[in-house]
Scaffold this motif. Structure first.
Motif, PDB file in Angstrom:
ATOM      1  N   LEU A 130     133.080  69.420 -18.549  1.00 34.46           N
ATOM      2  CA  LEU A 130     131.961  69.391 -17.616  1.00 34.46           C
ATOM      3  C   LEU A 130     130.691  68.896 -18.291  1.00 34.46           C
ATOM      4  O   LEU A 130     129.988  68.000 -17.785  1.00 34.46           O
ATOM      5  CB  LEU A 130     131.740  70.791 -17.047  1.00 34.46           C
ATOM      6  CG  LEU A 130     130.499  71.002 -16.174  1.00 34.46           C
ATOM      7  CD1 LEU A 130     130.624  70.245 -14.866  1.00 34.46           C
ATOM      8  CD2 LEU A 130     130.291  72.497 -15.908  1.00 34.46           C
ATOM      9  N   ARG A 144     137.245  77.758 -14.550  1.00 35.83           N
ATOM     10  CA  ARG A 144     135.957  77.087 -14.725  1.00 35.83           C
ATOM     11  C   ARG A 144     135.075  77.759 -15.773  1.00 35.83           C
ATOM     12  O   ARG A 144     133.979  77.281 -16.045  1.00 35.83           O
ATOM     13  CB  ARG A 144     135.218  77.010 -13.387  1.00 35.83           C
ATOM     14  CG  ARG A 144     135.881  76.079 -12.391  1.00 35.83           C
ATOM     15  CD  ARG A 144     134.959  75.711 -11.258  1.00 35.83           C
ATOM     16  NE  ARG A 144     133.857  74.866 -11.702  1.00 35.83           N
ATOM     17  CZ  ARG A 144     132.855  74.483 -10.918  1.00 35.83           C
ATOM     18  NH1 ARG A 144     132.814  74.877  -9.664  1.00 35.83           N
ATOM     19  NH2 ARG A 144     131.906  73.705 -11.386  1.00 35.83           N
ATOM     20  N   THR A 145     135.541  78.862 -16.328  1.00 43.63           N
ATOM     21  CA  THR A 145     134.814  79.494 -17.431  1.00 43.63           C
ATOM     22  C   THR A 145     135.539  79.308 -18.753  1.00 43.63           C
ATOM     23  O   THR A 145     135.095  79.838 -19.784  1.00 43.63           O
ATOM     24  CB  THR A 145     134.612  81.000 -17.167  1.00 43.63           C
ATOM     25  OG1 THR A 145     135.885  81.638 -17.048  1.00 43.63           O
ATOM     26  CG2 THR A 145     133.812  81.224 -15.889  1.00 43.63           C
ATOM     27  N   TYR A 187     137.406  73.457 -20.007  1.00 45.80           N
ATOM     28  CA  TYR A 187     136.746  72.927 -18.815  1.00 45.80           C
ATOM     29  C   TYR A 187     135.249  72.756 -19.035  1.00 45.80           C
ATOM     30  O   TYR A 187     134.671  71.739 -18.657  1.00 45.80           O
ATOM     31  CB  TYR A 187     136.976  73.829 -17.605  1.00 45.80           C
ATOM     32  CG  TYR A 187     136.150  73.382 -16.407  1.00 45.80           C
ATOM     33  CD1 TYR A 187     136.588  72.328 -15.606  1.00 45.80           C
ATOM     34  CD2 TYR A 187     134.920  73.971 -16.115  1.00 45.80           C
ATOM     35  CE1 TYR A 187     135.817  71.888 -14.540  1.00 45.80           C
ATOM     36  CE2 TYR A 187     134.151  73.529 -15.054  1.00 45.80           C
ATOM     37  CZ  TYR A 187     134.597  72.484 -14.266  1.00 45.80           C
ATOM     38  OH  TYR A 187     133.836  72.033 -13.225  1.00 45.80           O
ATOM     39  N   ILE A 243     133.255  81.207  -8.715  1.00 45.46           N
ATOM     40  CA  ILE A 243     133.643  80.538  -9.958  1.00 45.46           C
ATOM     41  C   ILE A 243     134.977  81.108 -10.444  1.00 45.46           C
ATOM     42  O   ILE A 243     135.027  82.242 -10.934  1.00 45.46           O
ATOM     43  CB  ILE A 243     132.561  80.703 -11.035  1.00 45.46           C
ATOM     44  CG1 ILE A 243     131.224  80.136 -10.507  1.00 45.46           C
ATOM     45  CG2 ILE A 243     132.967  79.998 -12.322  1.00 45.46           C
ATOM     46  CD1 ILE A 243     130.061  80.326 -11.448  1.00 45.46           C
ATOM     47  N   LEU A 253     126.848  75.056 -14.302  1.00 43.29           N
ATOM     48  CA  LEU A 253     127.710  75.548 -13.231  1.00 43.29           C
ATOM     49  C   LEU A 253     126.919  75.731 -11.935  1.00 43.29           C
ATOM     50  O   LEU A 253     127.336  76.439 -11.030  1.00 43.29           O
ATOM     51  CB  LEU A 253     128.345  76.884 -13.639  1.00 43.29           C
ATOM     52  CG  LEU A 253     129.348  76.811 -14.793  1.00 43.29           C
ATOM     53  CD1 LEU A 253     129.709  78.211 -15.280  1.00 43.29           C
ATOM     54  CD2 LEU A 253     130.602  76.051 -14.371  1.00 43.29           C
TER      55      LEU A 253
END
Length: 302
Positions: free
Chosen positions: A227, A218-219, A223, A214, A136
């Motif tokens: 990623l 996105r956590t 996802y 964030i 990230l």
């Protein structure tokens, strides 16, 4: 001009204002000649209108999708001797520009450098996020400057000497960044490797602080797996960029066997565990294993 601050964005209307506010609030820049440049990478929202509300910010539209194309366009458009890249979701500390400029004065011979990137999560992140944080673009490597070797900084917060980029970057990188068609990542690492391969050092400047915004999605596990899959599928290209052309056919089987060994060992040790850290590591190992074949098929399609 001393420095060009570049923000590459795609559909960033809801994010980029906060970043531009951070850039506009920089202090101790009176002795620096610098500009702010936004590269709109084919946004379909009202990013342009948001950017144009900020005076003294130069807006450029780049239609070819992919962060690599946006950064390449930025280097062509920029007027600074050094180019400082900020992502559209990373807010700079008020001293970020001054600290970046100061480092260019004390290390004028290097090719590029990055700073610290701290997470600002919208919600409490899941357990096990710590080892996944580097994916990230979280960078917290201590309080002392040092030269990077095998591990390299992400593109967010990277400051690069413009002439070095112009002299040593290929016309087109193999990895172009995540698009609507592919989830391939690591285009920033491929670019930095070309700078490093040219003999120019890459450094870490702990005095530069960015704050990565964030959001909750996105956590989420889905996802993060997507990623990390993109990172793994790009791994073969990153590995090969480190080697000479004649060495690549010799070293590829070694990587394949080692990746297979690591994957089998991991499966034996953890099985079908649903622990976030475990499943992400398995995804990375599996994607790395198939990376040469995936990239070859992708190239054949093109």
């Amino acid at each position: 001009m001393d420095l060009s601050v570049v923000i590459c964005t795609y559909n960033g209307a809801g994010r980029i204002g906060q970043v531009l506010d951070g850039v506009r609030s920089q202090v101790h820049t009176e002795s620096i000649t610098w500009e702010v440049l936004v590269i709109d990478n084919n946004s379909q929202d009202h990013t342009k209108q948001v950017v144009e509300a900020y005076p003294k910010v130069r807006y450029v539209f780049e239609a070819q999708q992919g962060t690599a194309f946006a950064r390449s366009r930025a280097v062509k458009e920029a007027q600074g001797q050094w180019i400082a890249f900020i992502d559209d979701d990373t807010v700079p500390d008020e001293n970020w520009v001054a600290q970046a400029y100061q480092f260019t004065q004390t290390h004028p011979e290097i090719g590029a450098f990055g700073g610290q990137i701290h997470p600002e999560y919208e919600v409490e992140p899941p357990s096990g996020i710590g080892k996944i944080a580097p994916y990230l673009a979280i960078v917290e490597r201590g309080s002392k400057p040092h030269r990077y070797d095998r591990v390299l900084p992400p593109g967010a917060g990277l400051v690069v000497r413009r002439q070095v980029w112009l002299d040593h970057m290929p016309e087109k990188l193999v990895l172009v960044g995540r698009t609507t068609a592919t989830m391939l990542a690591s285009e920033d690492i491929e670019a930095i490797l070309h700078i490093q391969n040219s003999g120019h050092e890459i450094w870490y400047n702990p005095e530069m602080h960015l704050y990565h915004q964030i959001p909750k999605w996105r956590t989420e596990k889905s996802y993060l797996l997507k990623l990390i899959k993109g990172v793994g599928l790009a791994r073969h290209q990153i590995r090969m960029t480190r080697w000479q052309a004649w060495q690549r056919p010799l070293i590829t089987p070694i990587y394949l066997l080692n990746d297979l060994r690591k994957l089998m060992t991991h499966w034996v040790k953890f099985g079908r565990s649903q622990n976030l850290e475990v499943v992400c590591e398995q995804q990375l190992l599996l994607s790395s294993l198939v990376s040469p074949f995936y990239l070859r098929r992708l190239n054949l399609k093109e």
